[in-house]
Enzyme design. Structure first.
Site, PDB file in Angstrom:
ATOM      1  N   LYS A   4       0.833  -1.209   0.000  1.00  0.00           N
ATOM      2  CA  LYS A   4       0.000   0.000   0.000  1.00  0.00           C
ATOM      3  C   LYS A   4       0.868   1.260   0.000  1.00  0.00           C
ATOM      4  CE  LYS A   4      -3.826  -2.309   2.327  1.00  0.00           C
ATOM      5  NZ  LYS A   4      -4.594  -2.517   1.128  1.00  0.00           N
ATOM      6  N   CYS A   5       1.861   1.285  -0.851  1.00  0.00           N
ATOM      7  CA  CYS A   5       2.846   2.359  -0.916  1.00  0.00           C
ATOM      8  C   CYS A   5       2.774   2.993  -2.307  1.00  0.00           C
ATOM      9  CB  CYS A   5       4.230   1.758  -0.671  1.00  0.00           C
ATOM     10  SG  CYS A   5       5.625   2.885  -0.867  1.00  0.00           S
ATOM     11  N   GLY A   6       3.130   4.256  -2.400  1.00  0.00           N
ATOM     12  CA  GLY A   6       3.199   4.902  -3.707  1.00  0.00           C
ATOM     13  C   GLY A   6       4.202   4.240  -4.631  1.00  0.00           C
ATOM     14  N   THR A  32       4.645   0.913  -4.727  1.00  0.00           N
ATOM     15  CA  THR A  32       4.214  -0.468  -4.947  1.00  0.00           C
ATOM     16  C   THR A  32       4.218  -0.866  -6.426  1.00  0.00           C
ATOM     17  OG1 THR A  32       2.953  -0.471  -2.892  1.00  0.00           O
ATOM     18  CG2 THR A  32       2.349  -2.136  -4.519  1.00  0.00           C
TER      19      THR A  32
END
Length: 171
Positions: free
Chosen positions: A43-45, A47
């Site tokens: 759930k990371c930018g 990803t």
């Protein structure tokens, strides 16, 4: 840069780490291959880098290379899922075929031994020490030593990363 024996206590490939499926993986199974160790999060930018990591896996696996994804939830809780949820997300969303370890801590008092052995290596800008964010990358040479460190923002297909990888595969 000095070269260490792959059985040296400093070698990142002389540790064990749990797998997402349960049980332990002895990283010494990767000695003789080039390995890109990446702390990952769902759930990371950053990803979408899973796509580039999987492309590297597909392109170079038959030449003695693997990506090793290491889920970590230390950066704003961006890897909150269970082992099953992480595996399902990676497979269904990005078609990930490379191995994934159990979720571990990469910084602080609970830092996994694998990362104890990685964080002393400097990246191209001279950064050593704590992992800065999700998707920081360490290239391990065929001899089991760290040969390069890349910032989280370095894309898997970046020229400097691919050149370092290909140099290791040519050995």
């Amino acid at each position: 840069m000095t070269t260490a024996d792959n059985n040296s206590p400093a070698s990142p490939l002389s540790v064990e780490i749990g797998t997402l499926q349960g049980g332990a993986a002895d990283l010494s199974q990767y000695v003789g291959q080039a390995v890109l160790i990446v702390n990952v999060a769902s759930k990371c930018g950053l990803t979408p880098q899973y796509t580039g990591l999987e492309n590297l896996q597909k392109q170079y696996a038959d030449k003695g290379f693997t990506v090793l994804g290491v889920p970590c939830n230390q950066f704003l809780g961006q890897e909150p899922g269970s082992a099953e949820e992480i595996a399902e997300f990676c497979s269904a969303t990005y078609g990930v075929t490379f191995p994934l370890t159990e979720k571990v801590e990469v910084n602080g008092e609970g830092r996994h031994e694998l990362y104890d052995r990685l964080v002393g290596f400097a990246d191209g800008e001279g950064h050593t020490g704590d992992i800065r964010w999700n998707f920081e990358k360490f290239l391990i040479g065929r001899d089991g030593t760290v040969v390069a460190r890349f910032s989280p923002q370095t894309e898997p297909d970046a020229a400097e990363l691919v050149a370092a990888l290909e140099a290791q595969l040519a050995r």
